[in-house]
Design an enzyme around this catalytic site. Structure first.
Site, PDB file in Angstrom:
ATOM      1  CD  GLU A  23      33.194  47.701  42.353  1.00 51.92           C
ATOM      2  OE1 GLU A  23      32.007  48.004  42.162  1.00 51.92           O
ATOM      3  OE2 GLU A  23      33.592  47.217  43.430  1.00 51.92           O
TER       4      GLU A  23
ATOM      5  CE  LYS B  36      28.894  44.599  49.774  1.00 51.78           C
ATOM      6  NZ  LYS B  36      29.325  43.602  48.837  1.00 51.78           N
TER       7      LYS B  36
ATOM      8  CB  SER C 236      26.610  48.412  51.628  1.00 54.32           C
ATOM      9  OG  SER C 236      25.225  48.118  51.605  1.00 54.32           O
TER      10      SER C 236
ATOM     11  CG  HIS D  79      44.447  30.105  30.731  1.00 52.19           C
ATOM     12  ND1 HIS D  79      43.908  30.291  29.482  1.00 52.19           N
ATOM     13  CD2 HIS D  79      45.733  29.718  30.524  1.00 52.19           C
ATOM     14  CE1 HIS D  79      44.818  30.002  28.565  1.00 52.19           C
ATOM     15  NE2 HIS D  79      45.943  29.664  29.171  1.00 52.19           N
TER      16      HIS D  79
END
Ligand code: ARG
Length: 465
Positions: free
Chosen positions: A289, A282, A276, A155
C-alpha cells in the site's frame, strides 16, 4: 555578509536569509560541487587564466574542505546561502586571496547545473542497479514458476489461463523499459554546462571542452543561455521515475488483492506486513500500500517541476532553485521503493493450491474451445457463438464446458460432440498457446532466455561504466 554584497547598503533581512537559502537541501551535492570546481580551476590553469601554483593551492584547499564536510566538521547554515557559496567562502577563509580566483569565468547559474547533472548521473546509475536487481529476482521467480498455472484476468474477470512465469515476464518487460529509459536519459543529459557563466558565456579564453572531458561528459552544452535555463533532463528523469513508480504501484496493487482472504493467491512474508493496534488477527500488506501511495508523491514531484518551468522566461530565474527538492525526493523514493519491492517479491510465495481452485471457475478454457472448433473449419465468429451458448448451458447446470455430455452438446449444435471439443483441460490450453509472446511454458522459457541475455549484457555494461 554574502559574497555578492558589493552594491548593497545592508545585509539581508533574517526572514529573507532563511527563505532564500538552498543550502539546507543542495548541500547533498557537495562532492559534485567540489569535483566541478576542481575541473574548472584545472581548465583555468590550462588556459593560462590562473597559474599552476594558484590552481594547486585551490585544489588542495578544496580537497581539505571536502574532508571536513565528510567528517562533519563543517556545518552549513543559512548564512552560507547555497552549497556553492558555502564552499567558496570557506576556501577564501582558508587559503586567502587566491581562493577568490576560483569563480573566474563561471557563475552559480552554470555551477548549480553541473552539480545537479553530476549528482543525477551518479544516482541514475544507482537506480539502474536497483532495477537490474529487481529484474534478477523476477527472472528467478519466473523460472521457478514457469509451469505453474494461474488465472489471467481482463476487467478483473477470469479471462484465460496463464502461467505465473508468464505474468512475471510481463512485469520484466516493464522494468526493462524503465532501465532503458534511464539509459536514454543519461545519454541525453551527458553535456557539461560549466563555463556557460551567467547566461552569455565569458570574455576569458576558456576551454569548455576540456572541462567537459575532465568531468566525464561527452561534450560541453552547445548554447550558454540554454545551459543555465534547461531543466529538461530533470523532467525527463522525473517522468521516467513516475512511469516506473506506476509499474511498481500496479504490481503492489495486485499484491494487495492477491494477498486478500478472497483471493489468497499469495502469501507475503510476515517481515513485510504489519499488524493492527486493535484487530488482533490482522496481517496487512502495508508495504504494497505504501508503494502505491508513494507513486502519487513522485507524480507530484514531476508536476511540481513542470509547473515551475512553464512560465519561466529566459534565462536563469530564482524559481529554478525549486528544481532540486522534488528531484531529490523522487530519487530517494524511487530507490527505496525498488529496494523494498525487490525484497518483498523475493519473500513471497504463490499459493498454487488456492489458485488451482479458481482455475476451475469462470470458463477459462472458453477461448481455447472456440479456437479449437475454428481449427476444424467452423468460422471463428460462429465458433465464438457456439461456445457462448455452451457457457450459457453450463451456467444453468453449474458445470464447466468439459462436463457437458453428448446430448447437451448436440442440443446446442449438431456439429458438436465431445470428440470435436478435444482436450480442453486447463494445462492443455496453456501448453497450446505457443504463439510468439504467448503463455505456453516453452514460449515463456524462450522469453526467459531473451530476458536473461539482456540482463547479463546490461549488468556487464553497467559495471564497465
Ligand atoms: N542556489 C541557486 C539554485 O539552486 C543557484 C544560485 C543562482 N542564483 C542566482 N541568484 N544567480 O538555483
Amino acid at each position: 555578509m554574502a559574497l555578492w554584497n558589493g552594491r548593497f547598503e545592508k545585509d539581508m533581512d533574517e526572514l529573507v536569509k532563511a527563505f532564500n537559502a538552498s543550502v539546507g537541501f543542495d548541500q547533498r551535492m557537495f562532492e559534485e560541487d567540489i569535483d566541478g570546481s576542481i575541473a574548472h580551476v584545472t581548465m583555468l590553469a590550462k588556459c593560462g587564466i590562473v597559474t599552476p601554483d594558484e590552481r594547486d593551492a585551490i585544489v588542495a584547499g578544496l580537497e581539505n574542505i571536502r574532508q571536513r564536510i565528510r567528517s562533519g566538521e563543517i556545518q552549513f547554515t543559512v548564512e552560507d546561502e547555497d552549497i556553492h557559496m558555502g564552499i567558496e567562502a570557506r576556501l577564501i577563509a582558508d587559503i586567502g586571496d587566491v581562493g577568490k580566483k576560483l569563480h573566474t569565468a563561471r557563475s552559480r547559474n552554470d555551477q548549480c547545473q553541473v552539480d545537479a547533472r553530476l549528482y543525477l548521473r551518479r544516482e541514475i546509475r544507482a537506480i539502474r542497479q536497483e532495477l537490474l536487481a529487481l529484474e534478477e529476482v523476477i527472472l528467478r521467480k519466473a523460472e521457478a514458476y514457469a509451469e505453474e498455472i494461474t488465472v489471467g484476468y481482463t476487467h478483473i474477470q477470469h479471462a484465460q489461463p496463464i502461467t505465473v512465469g508468464f505474468l512475471f515476464m510481463a512485469y520484466f518487460q516493464m522494468f526493462r523499459r524503465d532501465a532503458e529509459r534511464l539509459a536514454d536519459c543519461l545519454e541525453r543529459m551527458d553535456y557539461c554546462p560549466l563555463g556557460a557563466c551567467a547566461l552569455a558565456g565569458t570574455t576569458f579564453p576558456t576551454d569548455r571542452a576540456y572541462t567537459a572531458e575532465l568531468l566525464g561528459f561527452a561534450a560541453p552544452t552547445e548554447n550558454a543561455m540554454d545551459s543555465v535555463s534547461d531543466r529538461d533532463y530533470m523532467l525527463e528523469f522525473l517522468s521516467d521515475a513516475a512511469i516506473s513508480m506506476m509499474h511498481l504501484s500496479r504490481w503492489a496493487e495486485e499484491f494487495a488483492w492477491w494477498n486478500s482472504t478472497e483471493f489468497g493467491f499469495l502469501a507475503i512474508d510476515d517481515g513485510f506486513c504489519t499488524g493492527s493496534s486493535i484487530m488482533p488477527q490482522k496481517k496487512n500488506p502495508d508495504m504494497a500500500e505504501l508503494l502505491r501511495g508513494k507513486c502519487g508523491r513522485v507524480y507530484g514531484d514531476l508536476m511540481g517541476l513542470l509547473t515551475v518551468m512553464k512560465g519561466a522566461p529566459m534565462a536563469y530565474n530564482k524559481d529554478f532553485q525549486e528544481d532540486k527538492e522534488g528531484l531529490f525526493d523522487a530519487i530517494d523514493t524511487w530507490k527505496a521503493c525498488l529496494r523494498i519491492f525487490t525484497k518483498m517479491l523475493e519473500n513471497t510465495t504463490f499459493r498454487t493450491e488456492r489458485i488451482a481452485e479458481q482455475l476451475q471457475r469462470g470458463f477459462l478454457n472458453a477461448t481455447d474451445v472456440a479456437e479449437h472448433l475454428a481449427g476444424q473449419g467452423i468460422p471463428f465468429r460462429e465458433a465464438h457463438n457456439l461456445v457462448g451458448r455452451m457457457v450459457k448451458a453450463c451456467e444453468a447446470r453449474g458445470c464447466g464446458i468439459e462436463d457437458l455430455n453428448e446430448v447437451e452438446l448436440a442440443a446446442i449444435d449438431p456439429r458438436l460432440s465431445r470428440a470435436v471439443l478435444g482436450d480442453v483441460s486447463i494445462p492443455a490450453c496453456v501448453a497450446a498457446r505457443r504463439s510468439f509472446g504467448g503463455t505456453a511454458p516453452d514460449e515463456v522459457r524462450r522469453q526467459l532466455a531473451v530476458g536473461r541475455a539482456w540482463l547479463d549484457v546490461t549488468e556487464q555494461e553497467s559495471h564497465e561504466k
